[in-house]
Design a protein around this motif. Sequence first.
Motif, PDB file in Angstrom:
ATOM      1  N   ARG A  33      28.205  -5.175   8.689  1.00 57.59           N
ATOM      2  CA  ARG A  33      27.372  -5.303   9.891  1.00 57.59           C
ATOM      3  C   ARG A  33      26.072  -6.046   9.564  1.00 57.59           C
ATOM      4  O   ARG A  33      25.560  -5.964   8.441  1.00 57.59           O
ATOM      5  N   SER A  34      25.536  -6.735  10.560  1.00 54.21           N
ATOM      6  CA  SER A  34      24.213  -7.341  10.409  1.00 54.21           C
ATOM      7  C   SER A  34      23.169  -6.331  10.872  1.00 54.21           C
ATOM      8  O   SER A  34      23.336  -5.673  11.898  1.00 54.21           O
ATOM      9  N   VAL A  35      22.086  -6.221  10.105  1.00 51.37           N
ATOM     10  CA  VAL A  35      21.106  -5.158  10.321  1.00 51.37           C
ATOM     11  C   VAL A  35      19.693  -5.724  10.327  1.00 51.37           C
ATOM     12  O   VAL A  35      19.344  -6.576   9.502  1.00 51.37           O
ATOM     13  N   ALA A  36      18.884  -5.224  11.257  1.00 48.17           N
ATOM     14  CA  ALA A  36      17.444  -5.472  11.250  1.00 48.17           C
ATOM     15  C   ALA A  36      16.744  -4.125  11.180  1.00 48.17           C
ATOM     16  O   ALA A  36      17.236  -3.126  11.718  1.00 48.17           O
ATOM     17  N   VAL A  37      15.616  -4.098  10.506  1.00 46.09           N
ATOM     18  CA  VAL A  37      14.823  -2.872  10.390  1.00 46.09           C
ATOM     19  C   VAL A  37      13.403  -3.171  10.864  1.00 46.09           C
ATOM     20  O   VAL A  37      12.816  -4.194  10.488  1.00 46.09           O
ATOM     21  N   TYR A  38      12.879  -2.277  11.690  1.00 43.32           N
ATOM     22  CA  TYR A  38      11.551  -2.481  12.268  1.00 43.32           C
ATOM     23  C   TYR A  38      10.706  -1.227  12.095  1.00 43.32           C
ATOM     24  O   TYR A  38      11.172  -0.116  12.323  1.00 43.32           O
ATOM     25  N   LYS A  39       9.460  -1.422  11.682  1.00 44.52           N
ATOM     26  CA  LYS A  39       8.503  -0.314  11.584  1.00 44.52           C
ATOM     27  C   LYS A  39       7.319  -0.659  12.482  1.00 44.52           C
ATOM     28  O   LYS A  39       6.576  -1.613  12.183  1.00 44.52           O
ATOM     29  N   PRO A  40       7.136   0.068  13.567  1.00 45.44           N
ATOM     30  CA  PRO A  40       6.050  -0.265  14.498  1.00 45.44           C
ATOM     31  C   PRO A  40       4.668  -0.289  13.852  1.00 45.44           C
ATOM     32  O   PRO A  40       3.865  -1.178  14.144  1.00 45.44           O
ATOM     33  N   VAL A  41       4.401   0.689  12.975  1.00 42.78           N
ATOM     34  CA  VAL A  41       3.097   0.742  12.311  1.00 42.78           C
ATOM     35  C   VAL A  41       3.303   1.111  10.848  1.00 42.78           C
ATOM     36  O   VAL A  41       3.883   2.163  10.543  1.00 42.78           O
ATOM     37  N   GLN A  42       2.808   0.271   9.956  1.00 40.70           N
ATOM     38  CA  GLN A  42       2.779   0.574   8.528  1.00 40.70           C
ATOM     39  C   GLN A  42       1.357   0.963   8.159  1.00 40.70           C
ATOM     40  O   GLN A  42       0.451   0.133   8.159  1.00 40.70           O
ATOM     41  N   SER A  43       1.153   2.249   7.872  1.00 38.06           N
ATOM     42  CA  SER A  43      -0.173   2.738   7.467  1.00 38.06           C
ATOM     43  C   SER A  43      -0.145   3.077   5.988  1.00 38.06           C
ATOM     44  O   SER A  43       0.568   3.986   5.577  1.00 38.06           O
ATOM     45  N   GLY A  44      -0.901   2.361   5.206  1.00 34.49           N
ATOM     46  CA  GLY A  44      -0.976   2.623   3.779  1.00 34.49           C
ATOM     47  C   GLY A  44      -0.031   1.734   3.001  1.00 34.49           C
ATOM     48  O   GLY A  44       1.112   1.511   3.400  1.00 34.49           O
ATOM     49  N   LEU A  45      -0.535   1.239   1.878  1.00 34.68           N
ATOM     50  CA  LEU A  45       0.243   0.363   1.012  1.00 34.68           C
ATOM     51  C   LEU A  45       0.201   0.892  -0.406  1.00 34.68           C
ATOM     52  O   LEU A  45      -0.783   1.489  -0.838  1.00 34.68           O
ATOM     53  N   GLU A  66       7.372  -5.593  10.770  1.00 35.75           N
ATOM     54  CA  GLU A  66       6.337  -4.602  11.051  1.00 35.75           C
ATOM     55  C   GLU A  66       5.569  -5.011  12.302  1.00 35.75           C
ATOM     56  O   GLU A  66       5.296  -6.207  12.503  1.00 35.75           O
ATOM     57  N   GLY A  67       5.223  -4.023  13.115  1.00 37.13           N
ATOM     58  CA  GLY A  67       4.375  -4.311  14.263  1.00 37.13           C
ATOM     59  C   GLY A  67       2.956  -4.609  13.830  1.00 37.13           C
ATOM     60  O   GLY A  67       2.302  -5.513  14.347  1.00 37.13           O
ATOM     61  N   ILE A  68       2.462  -3.836  12.870  1.00 39.42           N
ATOM     62  CA  ILE A  68       1.139  -4.042  12.296  1.00 39.42           C
ATOM     63  C   ILE A  68       1.109  -3.368  10.935  1.00 39.42           C
ATOM     64  O   ILE A  68       1.780  -2.350  10.723  1.00 39.42           O
ATOM     65  N   ARG A  69       0.335  -3.947  10.023  1.00 41.73           N
ATOM     66  CA  ARG A  69       0.176  -3.383   8.682  1.00 41.73           C
ATOM     67  C   ARG A  69      -1.283  -2.994   8.497  1.00 41.73           C
ATOM     68  O   ARG A  69      -2.184  -3.820   8.659  1.00 41.73           O
ATOM     69  N   LEU A  70      -1.507  -1.722   8.154  1.00 42.07           N
ATOM     70  CA  LEU A  70      -2.852  -1.188   7.982  1.00 42.07           C
ATOM     71  C   LEU A  70      -3.011  -0.677   6.551  1.00 42.07           C
ATOM     72  O   LEU A  70      -2.090  -0.076   6.001  1.00 42.07           O
ATOM     73  N   PRO A  71      -4.164  -0.877   5.935  1.00 40.71           N
ATOM     74  CA  PRO A  71      -4.318  -0.551   4.513  1.00 40.71           C
ATOM     75  C   PRO A  71      -4.421   0.930   4.187  1.00 40.71           C
ATOM     76  O   PRO A  71      -3.956   1.366   3.128  1.00 40.71           O
ATOM     77  N   ASP A  72      -5.037   1.726   5.077  1.00 41.76           N
ATOM     78  CA  ASP A  72      -5.312   3.123   4.720  1.00 41.76           C
ATOM     79  C   ASP A  72      -4.139   4.039   5.059  1.00 41.76           C
ATOM     80  O   ASP A  72      -3.592   3.975   6.164  1.00 41.76           O
ATOM     81  N   PRO A  73      -3.742   4.924   4.139  1.00 42.46           N
ATOM     82  CA  PRO A  73      -2.616   5.845   4.369  1.00 42.46           C
ATOM     83  C   PRO A  73      -3.020   7.029   5.228  1.00 42.46           C
ATOM     84  O   PRO A  73      -3.158   8.160   4.768  1.00 42.46           O
ATOM     85  N   MET A  74      -3.214   6.748   6.516  1.00 40.09           N
ATOM     86  CA  MET A  74      -3.668   7.748   7.469  1.00 40.09           C
ATOM     87  C   MET A  74      -2.812   7.643   8.722  1.00 40.09           C
ATOM     88  O   MET A  74      -1.994   6.732   8.860  1.00 40.09           O
ATOM     89  N   ALA A  75      -3.007   8.575   9.650  1.00 40.08           N
ATOM     90  CA  ALA A  75      -2.369   8.449  10.954  1.00 40.08           C
ATOM     91  C   ALA A  75      -2.744   7.090  11.546  1.00 40.08           C
ATOM     92  O   ALA A  75      -3.876   6.617  11.378  1.00 40.08           O
ATOM     93  N   PRO A  76      -1.800   6.417  12.236  1.00 40.36           N
ATOM     94  CA  PRO A  76      -2.042   5.043  12.689  1.00 40.36           C
ATOM     95  C   PRO A  76      -3.335   4.828  13.469  1.00 40.36           C
ATOM     96  O   PRO A  76      -4.054   3.858  13.217  1.00 40.36           O
ATOM     97  N   ARG A  77      -3.658   5.715  14.414  1.00 46.35           N
ATOM     98  CA  ARG A  77      -4.870   5.493  15.213  1.00 46.35           C
ATOM     99  C   ARG A  77      -6.119   5.575  14.344  1.00 46.35           C
ATOM    100  O   ARG A  77      -7.056   4.781  14.506  1.00 46.35           O
ATOM    101  N   ALA A  78      -6.131   6.508  13.397  1.00 47.33           N
ATOM    102  CA  ALA A  78      -7.283   6.627  12.501  1.00 47.33           C
ATOM    103  C   ALA A  78      -7.356   5.430  11.556  1.00 47.33           C
ATOM    104  O   ALA A  78      -8.434   4.895  11.295  1.00 47.33           O
ATOM    105  N   SER A  79      -6.209   5.011  11.051  1.00 49.28           N
ATOM    106  CA  SER A  79      -6.177   3.879  10.131  1.00 49.28           C
ATOM    107  C   SER A  79      -6.612   2.592  10.833  1.00 49.28           C
ATOM    108  O   SER A  79      -7.355   1.776  10.266  1.00 49.28           O
ATOM    109  N   ALA A  80      -6.152   2.410  12.076  1.00 49.45           N
ATOM    110  CA  ALA A  80      -6.545   1.223  12.828  1.00 49.45           C
ATOM    111  C   ALA A  80      -8.042   1.240  13.141  1.00 49.45           C
ATOM    112  O   ALA A  80      -8.712   0.192  13.099  1.00 49.45           O
ATOM    113  N   ALA A  81      -8.568   2.416  13.444  1.00 50.83           N
ATOM    114  CA  ALA A  81     -10.001   2.528  13.732  1.00 50.83           C
ATOM    115  C   ALA A  81     -10.829   2.150  12.507  1.00 50.83           C
ATOM    116  O   ALA A  81     -11.839   1.449  12.613  1.00 50.83           O
TER     117      ALA A  81
END
Length: 228
Positions: A33-45, A66-81
Amino acid sequence: MTAHVRFVTGTDTEVGKTVTTAALAAALVADGRSVAVYKPVQSGLEDGAGDMDTITRLTGVTSVHEGIRLPDPMAPRASAARAGVPLPPVTTHLATIAALAERHDHVLVEGAGGLLVELTDDGATLADLAAAVEGSATVVVCRSGLGTLNHTALTVEALQRRGVAVAGVVIGSWPERPSEIESDNRRCLGAIGPGLLGAVPAGAGRSAPAVFRERAPTWVARSPVTAA
């Protein structure tokens, strides 16, 4: 949408969602099968790499997004803030999933943390995304140890109350020498929702890619990702 869309959520953070998603993807690839994988928010690297990088390394799947990549390993809203950036809205995520579904047999969407972690600035969750994608189903990844039965039942109930189909449960990290409690939990998890779809061995994410790809189809049932 022409593809099968499956969401992958967890009963909590660090329960094995990414490796389980990789195992599901590897099983599909092994089935042609052909497969795509999507992560809406990546928080933390980790060393500059995110979960989609892990999936590519383990499975060889290159259609990872990825929908967005954020550096801090926190809940998405906190990481984006902390990063001073807005989170993509639900409409953006749904458009991405729909576009991937047009080009692949299967789309796997991996959440961030637990089911009700807020992924957008207006508080939408992975449950909201899953409810908006007609014909989708959700795989719940859980722990093996004490407390997992309650956490898993709560997650399954939250999905069912929102009218979201539950494909089943996967233990995200199954120890080589399980305790009696863990063995009992594994039996009991089979009675929650549609039941237990499989268990990914502890440390599977450290396997050589060739070994991971060979063994992944034996860890998870094909039904959650191949069923209509």
